[in-house]
Design a protein around this motif. Structure first.
Motif, PDB file in Angstrom:
ATOM      1  N   ASP A 274     -13.679  -2.238  12.328  1.00 13.05           N
ATOM      2  CA  ASP A 274     -13.714  -0.702  13.526  1.00 13.05           C
ATOM      3  C   ASP A 274     -12.643  -1.030  14.243  1.00 13.05           C
ATOM      4  N   PHE A 275     -11.393  -1.581  13.501  1.00 18.66           N
ATOM      5  CA  PHE A 275      -9.964  -1.685  14.267  1.00 18.66           C
ATOM      6  C   PHE A 275      -9.112  -0.360  13.924  1.00 18.66           C
ATOM      7  N   LEU A 276      -8.515  -0.286  14.414  1.00 20.87           N
ATOM      8  CA  LEU A 276      -8.259   1.734  14.956  1.00 20.87           C
ATOM      9  C   LEU A 276      -6.603   0.949  13.959  1.00 20.87           C
ATOM     10  N   THR A 277      -5.536   0.343  14.232  1.00 22.61           N
ATOM     11  CA  THR A 277      -4.892   0.221  14.064  1.00 22.61           C
ATOM     12  C   THR A 277      -4.415   0.215  12.844  1.00 22.61           C
ATOM     13  N   PRO A 278      -4.862  -0.285  11.521  1.00 24.52           N
ATOM     14  CA  PRO A 278      -4.668  -0.203  10.399  1.00 24.52           C
ATOM     15  C   PRO A 278      -4.736   1.219  10.357  1.00 24.52           C
ATOM     16  N   VAL A 279      -5.863   2.224  10.606  1.00 24.23           N
ATOM     17  CA  VAL A 279      -5.847   3.917  10.054  1.00 24.23           C
ATOM     18  C   VAL A 279      -5.094   4.535  11.257  1.00 24.23           C
ATOM     19  N   VAL A 280      -4.728   3.719  11.964  1.00 23.97           N
ATOM     20  CA  VAL A 280      -3.360   4.345  12.869  1.00 23.97           C
ATOM     21  C   VAL A 280      -1.689   5.253  12.381  1.00 23.97           C
ATOM     22  N   VAL A 281      -2.356   3.440  11.496  1.00 27.33           N
ATOM     23  CA  VAL A 281      -0.360   3.063  10.499  1.00 27.33           C
ATOM     24  C   VAL A 281      -0.708   3.681   9.155  1.00 27.33           C
TER      25      VAL A 281
ATOM     26  N   GLY B  99     -11.383   2.054  -4.718  1.00 25.26           N
ATOM     27  CA  GLY B  99     -11.023   0.878  -3.970  1.00 25.26           C
ATOM     28  C   GLY B  99      -9.878   0.697  -4.510  1.00 25.26           C
ATOM     29  N   ILE B 100      -9.296   2.616  -5.114  1.00 24.22           N
ATOM     30  CA  ILE B 100      -7.700   2.488  -5.504  1.00 24.22           C
ATOM     31  C   ILE B 100      -6.957   3.346  -4.722  1.00 24.22           C
ATOM     32  N   GLY B 101      -6.252   3.463  -3.610  1.00 22.31           N
ATOM     33  CA  GLY B 101      -6.102   4.683  -2.619  1.00 22.31           C
ATOM     34  C   GLY B 101      -4.879   4.873  -1.567  1.00 22.31           C
ATOM     35  N   GLY B 102      -4.021   3.201  -2.365  1.00 18.42           N
ATOM     36  CA  GLY B 102      -2.661   3.498  -1.372  1.00 18.42           C
ATOM     37  C   GLY B 102      -2.601   2.993   0.217  1.00 18.42           C
ATOM     38  N   LEU B 103      -2.316   4.088   0.817  1.00 20.08           N
ATOM     39  CA  LEU B 103      -2.603   4.220   2.268  1.00 20.08           C
ATOM     40  C   LEU B 103      -4.243   4.069   3.121  1.00 20.08           C
ATOM     41  N   GLY B 104      -4.829   5.142   1.929  1.00 12.11           N
ATOM     42  CA  GLY B 104      -6.640   4.923   2.458  1.00 12.11           C
ATOM     43  C   GLY B 104      -7.175   3.816   2.244  1.00 12.11           C
ATOM     44  N   GLU B 105      -6.404   2.291   1.681  1.00  8.58           N
ATOM     45  CA  GLU B 105      -7.212   1.526   1.894  1.00  8.58           C
ATOM     46  C   GLU B 105      -6.924   1.029   3.177  1.00  8.58           C
ATOM     47  N   LEU B 106      -6.193   1.005   4.311  1.00  8.97           N
ATOM     48  CA  LEU B 106      -6.262   0.768   5.377  1.00  8.97           C
ATOM     49  C   LEU B 106      -7.057   1.667   6.353  1.00  8.97           C
ATOM     50  N   PHE B 107      -7.078   2.892   5.816  1.00  6.94           N
ATOM     51  CA  PHE B 107      -8.317   3.301   6.585  1.00  6.94           C
ATOM     52  C   PHE B 107      -9.642   2.706   6.520  1.00  6.94           C
ATOM     53  N   THR B 108      -9.628   2.067   4.887  1.00  7.59           N
ATOM     54  CA  THR B 108     -10.912   1.709   4.674  1.00  7.59           C
ATOM     55  C   THR B 108     -11.099   0.242   5.611  1.00  7.59           C
ATOM     56  N   GLN B 109      -9.857  -0.193   5.284  1.00  5.31           N
ATOM     57  CA  GLN B 109      -9.770  -1.688   5.982  1.00  5.31           C
ATOM     58  C   GLN B 109     -10.467  -1.297   7.726  1.00  5.31           C
ATOM     59  N   GLY B 110      -8.792  -0.953   8.341  1.00  2.00           N
ATOM     60  CA  GLY B 110      -9.907  -0.471   9.812  1.00  2.00           C
ATOM     61  C   GLY B 110     -11.154  -0.180  10.110  1.00  2.00           C
ATOM     62  N   PHE B 111     -11.633   1.263   9.116  1.00  5.25           N
ATOM     63  CA  PHE B 111     -13.380   1.277   9.427  1.00  5.25           C
ATOM     64  C   PHE B 111     -14.392   0.132   9.253  1.00  5.25           C
TER      65      PHE B 111
ATOM     66  N   GLN C 181       0.573  -1.190   0.052  1.00  4.22           N
ATOM     67  CA  GLN C 181       0.027  -0.091   0.095  1.00  4.22           C
ATOM     68  C   GLN C 181       0.913   0.856  -0.057  1.00  4.22           C
ATOM     69  N   LEU C 182       1.696   1.179   1.092  1.00  4.99           N
ATOM     70  CA  LEU C 182       3.003   2.193   0.700  1.00  4.99           C
ATOM     71  C   LEU C 182       3.316   2.485  -0.582  1.00  4.99           C
ATOM     72  N   SER C 183       3.636   1.454  -1.161  1.00  2.74           N
ATOM     73  CA  SER C 183       4.631   1.545  -2.522  1.00  2.74           C
ATOM     74  C   SER C 183       3.432   1.658  -3.354  1.00  2.74           C
ATOM     75  N   GLU C 184       2.225   1.884  -3.547  1.00  2.00           N
ATOM     76  CA  GLU C 184       1.101   2.417  -4.185  1.00  2.00           C
ATOM     77  C   GLU C 184       1.128   3.764  -3.716  1.00  2.00           C
ATOM     78  N   HIS C 185       0.751   4.167  -3.285  1.00  3.37           N
ATOM     79  CA  HIS C 185       0.812   5.468  -2.446  1.00  3.37           C
ATOM     80  C   HIS C 185       1.817   6.257  -2.884  1.00  3.37           C
ATOM     81  N   ILE C 186       2.516   6.157  -2.574  1.00  7.81           N
ATOM     82  CA  ILE C 186       4.639   7.074  -3.433  1.00  7.81           C
ATOM     83  C   ILE C 186       3.914   6.750  -4.876  1.00  7.81           C
ATOM     84  N   TYR C 187       3.416   6.005  -5.894  1.00  8.19           N
ATOM     85  CA  TYR C 187       3.581   6.022  -6.735  1.00  8.19           C
ATOM     86  C   TYR C 187       2.561   6.514  -7.541  1.00  8.19           C
ATOM     87  N   LEU C 188       1.228   6.965  -6.672  1.00  2.27           N
ATOM     88  CA  LEU C 188      -0.106   7.355  -7.523  1.00  2.27           C
ATOM     89  C   LEU C 188       0.102   9.335  -6.943  1.00  2.27           C
TER      90      LEU C 188
END
Length: 217
Positions: free
Chosen positions: A174-181, A159-171, A14-21
């Motif tokens: 209802d799990f805070l860790t991916p959002v914080v990361v 459906g394409i958001g790099g680190l944003g997908e971690l936000f979606t997964q966390g929400f 996700q980080l690599s995709e985020h940098i690229y995008l």
């Protein structure tokens, strides 16, 4: 921490995709904004319309643009091209004013001196105008880069958001860790990108680091 250790591969992807995008549109946007800004300084009547158009384009909601572009470009909804094109538009919209202002900041006497010693338009642009305009252009470039790093996360809506997908997964879970990361890595990425641009500006403007004898005294 257990989740982080178990998902290092996912986080890196996700980080690599985020940098690229985020970074690719900055490069494309700069390559488009530079000639547009140059033309606007050569034909001054174009400057205000281009700046106004840039303001309008930058005011477009990113979510709406991400959703509309597939229909305009004929691409799939999940195609990363949509994000790259959208952020390139935002980058050009933001940079065009800086490029015009930067090129306008070149002192007329410096430009006339270059013409007097035989510098042609291309050589004058590359060796005189652009180097002097670097600080103003880089000011906009830094803002555009940080803004892109932020806006890439919005792409998670389609459906394409790099680190944003971690936000979606966390929400969703209802799990805070991916959002914080995701938040921490986004902030670190923005800070690192800004520091790299500051360093690149210093490399491109070595004369700005010279301390005059009067100030040194």
């Amino acid at each position: 921490m257990t989740w982080v250790g178990d998902n290092l591969g996912l986080i890196w992807d996700q980080l690599s995709e985020h940098i690229y995008l985020a970074i690719l549109p900055v490069v494309f946007g700069l390559l488009i904004a530079l000639p547009l800004g140059y033309v606007a300084t050569r034909f001054s009547w174009l400057a205000n319309p281009l700046i106004a158009l840039g303001g309008v384009l930058y005011s477009l909601p990113s979510i709406a643009l991400f959703i509309v572009l597939p229909a305009v470009l004929g691409t799939q909804v999940l195609d990363p091209v949509n994000i790259v094109v959208a952020l390139t538009i935002y980058t050009v919209a933001l940079l065009i004013r800086n490029v015009i202002d930067g090129l306008r900041s070149v002192p007329p006497d410096v430009r006339q001196a270059a013409i007097a010693v035989g510098f042609g338009p291309a050589r004058r642009l590359l060796t005189i105008d652009l180097p002097i305009a670097v600080p103003v252009i880089f000011a906009g470039l830094r803002v555009a880069t940080v803004a892109n790093i932020s806006m890439v996360s919005v792409g998670a809506v389609i459906g394409i958001g790099g680190l944003g997908e971690l936000f979606t997964q966390g929400f969703q879970k209802d799990f805070l860790t991916p959002v914080v990361v995701g938040v921490v890595l986004s902030l670190l990425l923005a800070l690192l990108a800004d520091l790299l641009l500051v360093g690149l500006q210093r490399v491109l403007t070595p004369w700005a680091r010279v301390v005059s004898p009067v100030k040194a005294a």
